[in-house]
Design a protein around this motif. Structure first.
Motif, PDB file in Angstrom:
ATOM      1  N   SER A 101       6.499  -0.912  -4.031  1.00 12.76           N
ATOM      2  CA  SER A 101       6.016   0.462  -4.210  1.00 12.76           C
ATOM      3  C   SER A 101       4.511   0.527  -4.033  1.00 12.76           C
ATOM      4  CB  SER A 101       6.406   1.002  -5.588  1.00 12.76           C
ATOM      5  OG  SER A 101       5.795   0.261  -6.623  1.00 12.76           O
ATOM      6  N   VAL A 102       4.047   1.705  -3.631  1.00 12.66           N
ATOM      7  CA  VAL A 102       2.621   1.965  -3.430  1.00 12.66           C
ATOM      8  C   VAL A 102       2.163   2.981  -4.465  1.00 12.66           C
ATOM      9  CG1 VAL A 102       0.870   2.853  -1.850  1.00 12.66           C
ATOM     10  CG2 VAL A 102       2.802   1.527  -0.955  1.00 12.66           C
ATOM     11  N   CYS A 103       1.159   2.634  -5.252  1.00  9.18           N
ATOM     12  CA  CYS A 103       0.536   3.566  -6.190  1.00  9.18           C
ATOM     13  C   CYS A 103       1.595   4.200  -7.101  1.00  9.18           C
ATOM     14  CB  CYS A 103      -0.265   4.607  -5.415  1.00  9.18           C
ATOM     15  SG  CYS A 103      -1.431   5.561  -6.419  1.00  9.18           S
ATOM     16  N   ALA A 120       5.023  -4.493 -14.022  1.00  9.96           N
ATOM     17  CA  ALA A 120       4.728  -3.656 -12.860  1.00  9.96           C
ATOM     18  C   ALA A 120       3.346  -3.049 -13.026  1.00  9.96           C
ATOM     19  CB  ALA A 120       5.775  -2.551 -12.711  1.00  9.96           C
ATOM     20  N   THR A 121       2.823  -2.509 -11.916  1.00  7.98           N
ATOM     21  CA  THR A 121       1.534  -1.822 -11.995  1.00  7.98           C
ATOM     22  C   THR A 121       1.610  -0.535 -11.193  1.00  7.98           C
ATOM     23  OG1 THR A 121      -0.874  -2.131 -11.848  1.00  7.98           O
ATOM     24  CG2 THR A 121       0.427  -2.871  -9.959  1.00  7.98           C
ATOM     25  N   THR A 122       0.612   0.291 -11.371  1.00  2.00           N
ATOM     26  CA  THR A 122       0.426   1.517 -10.612  1.00  2.00           C
ATOM     27  C   THR A 122      -1.051   1.856 -10.703  1.00  2.00           C
ATOM     28  OG1 THR A 122       1.220   3.793 -10.296  1.00  2.00           O
ATOM     29  CG2 THR A 122       0.887   3.075 -12.567  1.00  2.00           C
ATOM     30  N   THR A 153       4.993  -4.179  -6.939  1.00  2.00           N
ATOM     31  CA  THR A 153       4.354  -2.887  -7.167  1.00  2.00           C
ATOM     32  C   THR A 153       2.866  -3.041  -6.938  1.00  2.00           C
ATOM     33  OG1 THR A 153       4.228  -3.399  -9.544  1.00  2.00           O
ATOM     34  CG2 THR A 153       6.046  -2.003  -8.821  1.00  2.00           C
ATOM     35  N   SER A 154       2.231  -1.993  -6.419  1.00  2.00           N
ATOM     36  CA  SER A 154       0.784  -2.056  -6.187  1.00  2.00           C
ATOM     37  C   SER A 154       0.102  -0.913  -6.904  1.00  2.00           C
ATOM     38  CB  SER A 154       0.471  -1.989  -4.688  1.00  2.00           C
ATOM     39  OG  SER A 154       0.764  -0.707  -4.172  1.00  2.00           O
ATOM     40  N   ALA A 155      -1.204  -1.044  -7.067  1.00  2.00           N
ATOM     41  CA  ALA A 155      -2.002  -0.023  -7.740  1.00  2.00           C
ATOM     42  C   ALA A 155      -2.299   1.101  -6.753  1.00  2.00           C
ATOM     43  CB  ALA A 155      -3.263  -0.657  -8.306  1.00  2.00           C
ATOM     44  N   GLY A 156      -3.549   1.516  -6.629  1.00  2.00           N
ATOM     45  CA  GLY A 156      -3.892   2.591  -5.713  1.00  2.00           C
ATOM     46  C   GLY A 156      -3.545   2.248  -4.276  1.00  2.00           C
ATOM     47  N   ALA A 157      -3.641   3.239  -3.397  1.00  2.00           N
ATOM     48  CA  ALA A 157      -3.234   3.052  -2.012  1.00  2.00           C
ATOM     49  C   ALA A 157      -4.003   1.919  -1.336  1.00  2.00           C
ATOM     50  CB  ALA A 157      -3.428   4.354  -1.238  1.00  2.00           C
TER      51      ALA A 157
END
Length: 314
Positions: A101-103, A120-122, A153-157
């Protein structure tokens, strides 16, 4: 060839959509062949993407054929996904398909239940909401991306670029990933555990709370060595009463609140001045440059110098 399916739902964030398309699209094998086949799919042909609409040539059936599925963020993540999406993602996961996932796409991911029990992160701004909405997910707002093996999972774009390069390196090695990074004009070496750069807001008091004047005074004088006794005297109460009322109204203690105020002042000075770390340590109220560096790294997740390099204006 490895197939990457990018699932675009209505309200998709354009940059969240373009980041994986660009990185995987740039990746080339040593003989020049494309390393990935990137396809955009959705539940319907036209998808709203901010100021414009896009056409998704493929439907949800593509998810069953993909080797990797990417979930970009959407403007307002729904708690219930469109019909068929959860089922298609869970079926793909059961077949071993990699999902990332992105952001705020992490909200879509979490809505499937696939992240339950996982870290997970966001984006740091959305992390508290993600944790509250999906308590079975362990949310880490401090990192660029989290790799659980099959699920990422990823943080910002921008952090999605790091995650996608990490996947290219996993799939095809550092040489292929390095070439993709050069095409993206970005470094390859940023690791997932590197901290997101977060401006840590001070825990607020409710509007009209009795602590509000004291908080303003503490923030204005955080450069001083404020003892708990002096703060209590300023508030006109005992230290015991101060601690109790302070926690009731801010959710933290006076000492911890003061640490946050000092770190926030230091962030501002690092962004807007060329002052030395030693001078900033003094102006932000830290006892020594060493204490400043240790506290700053503990709260922000990186060193003062690294923060300045990233955010110094001009």
């Amino acid at each position: 060839m490895h197939t990457v399916a990018v699932l675009a739902l209505d309200g998709v964030v354009p940059f969240d959509l373009s980041a994986p398309i660009d990185v995987f699209g740039w990746a080339r094998l040593p003989d020049g062949r494309e390393a990935y086949r990137v396809r955009v799919c959705s539940v319907r042909e036209e998808v709203r993407a901010g100021p414009f609409t896009i056409r998704a040539p493929y439907g949800l059936e593509l998810l069953a054929e993909a080797d990797t599925i990417v979930l970009p963020g959407v403007e307002d993540p729904p708690e219930v996904l469109p019909p068929g999406v959860t089922e298609a993602l869970c079926a793909a996961a059961a077949n071993g398909t990699r999902i990332a996932s992105v952001c705020v796409g992490a909200f879509l991911f979490a809505a499937t239940g696939l992240l339950d029990g996982l870290r997970a992160t966001t984006h740091w701004f959305a992390a508290p909401d993600l944790a509250a909405r999906y308590p079975r997910v362990t949310v880490d707002p401090q990192v660029l991306y989290v790799d659980n093996g099959q699920f990422l999972t990823s943080a910002g774009a921008a952090a999605a670029l790091d995650m996608c390069l990490h996947l290219v390196r996993r799939d095809h090695g550092s040489a292929v990933a390095a070439q993709a990074a050069r095409m993206a004009v970005m470094p390859l070496e940023r690791e997932g555990g590197q901290a997101q750069f977060i401006v840590h807001d001070l825990p607020p008091a409710p509007a009209g709370a009795t602590m509000e004047p004291l908080l303003r005074w503490m923030e204005e004088h955080c450069d001083r060595d404020l003892a708990l006794e002096e703060i209590a005297a300023r508030a006109g109460m005992s230290t015991r009463t101060l601690n109790r009322r302070f926690r009731e109204q801010t959710g933290t203690t006076p000492v911890r609140w003061l640490h946050r105020a000092r770190v926030r002042r230091a962030q501002h000075l690092l962004e807007t001045t060329s002052y030395s770390v030693e001078r900033i340590a003094g102006q932000a109220g830290f006892g020594s440059p060493t204490a400043f560096r240790e506290r700053f790294r503990r709260v922000v997740g990186t060193s003062p110098q690294a923060y300045r390099r990233a955010f110094r204006a001009g």
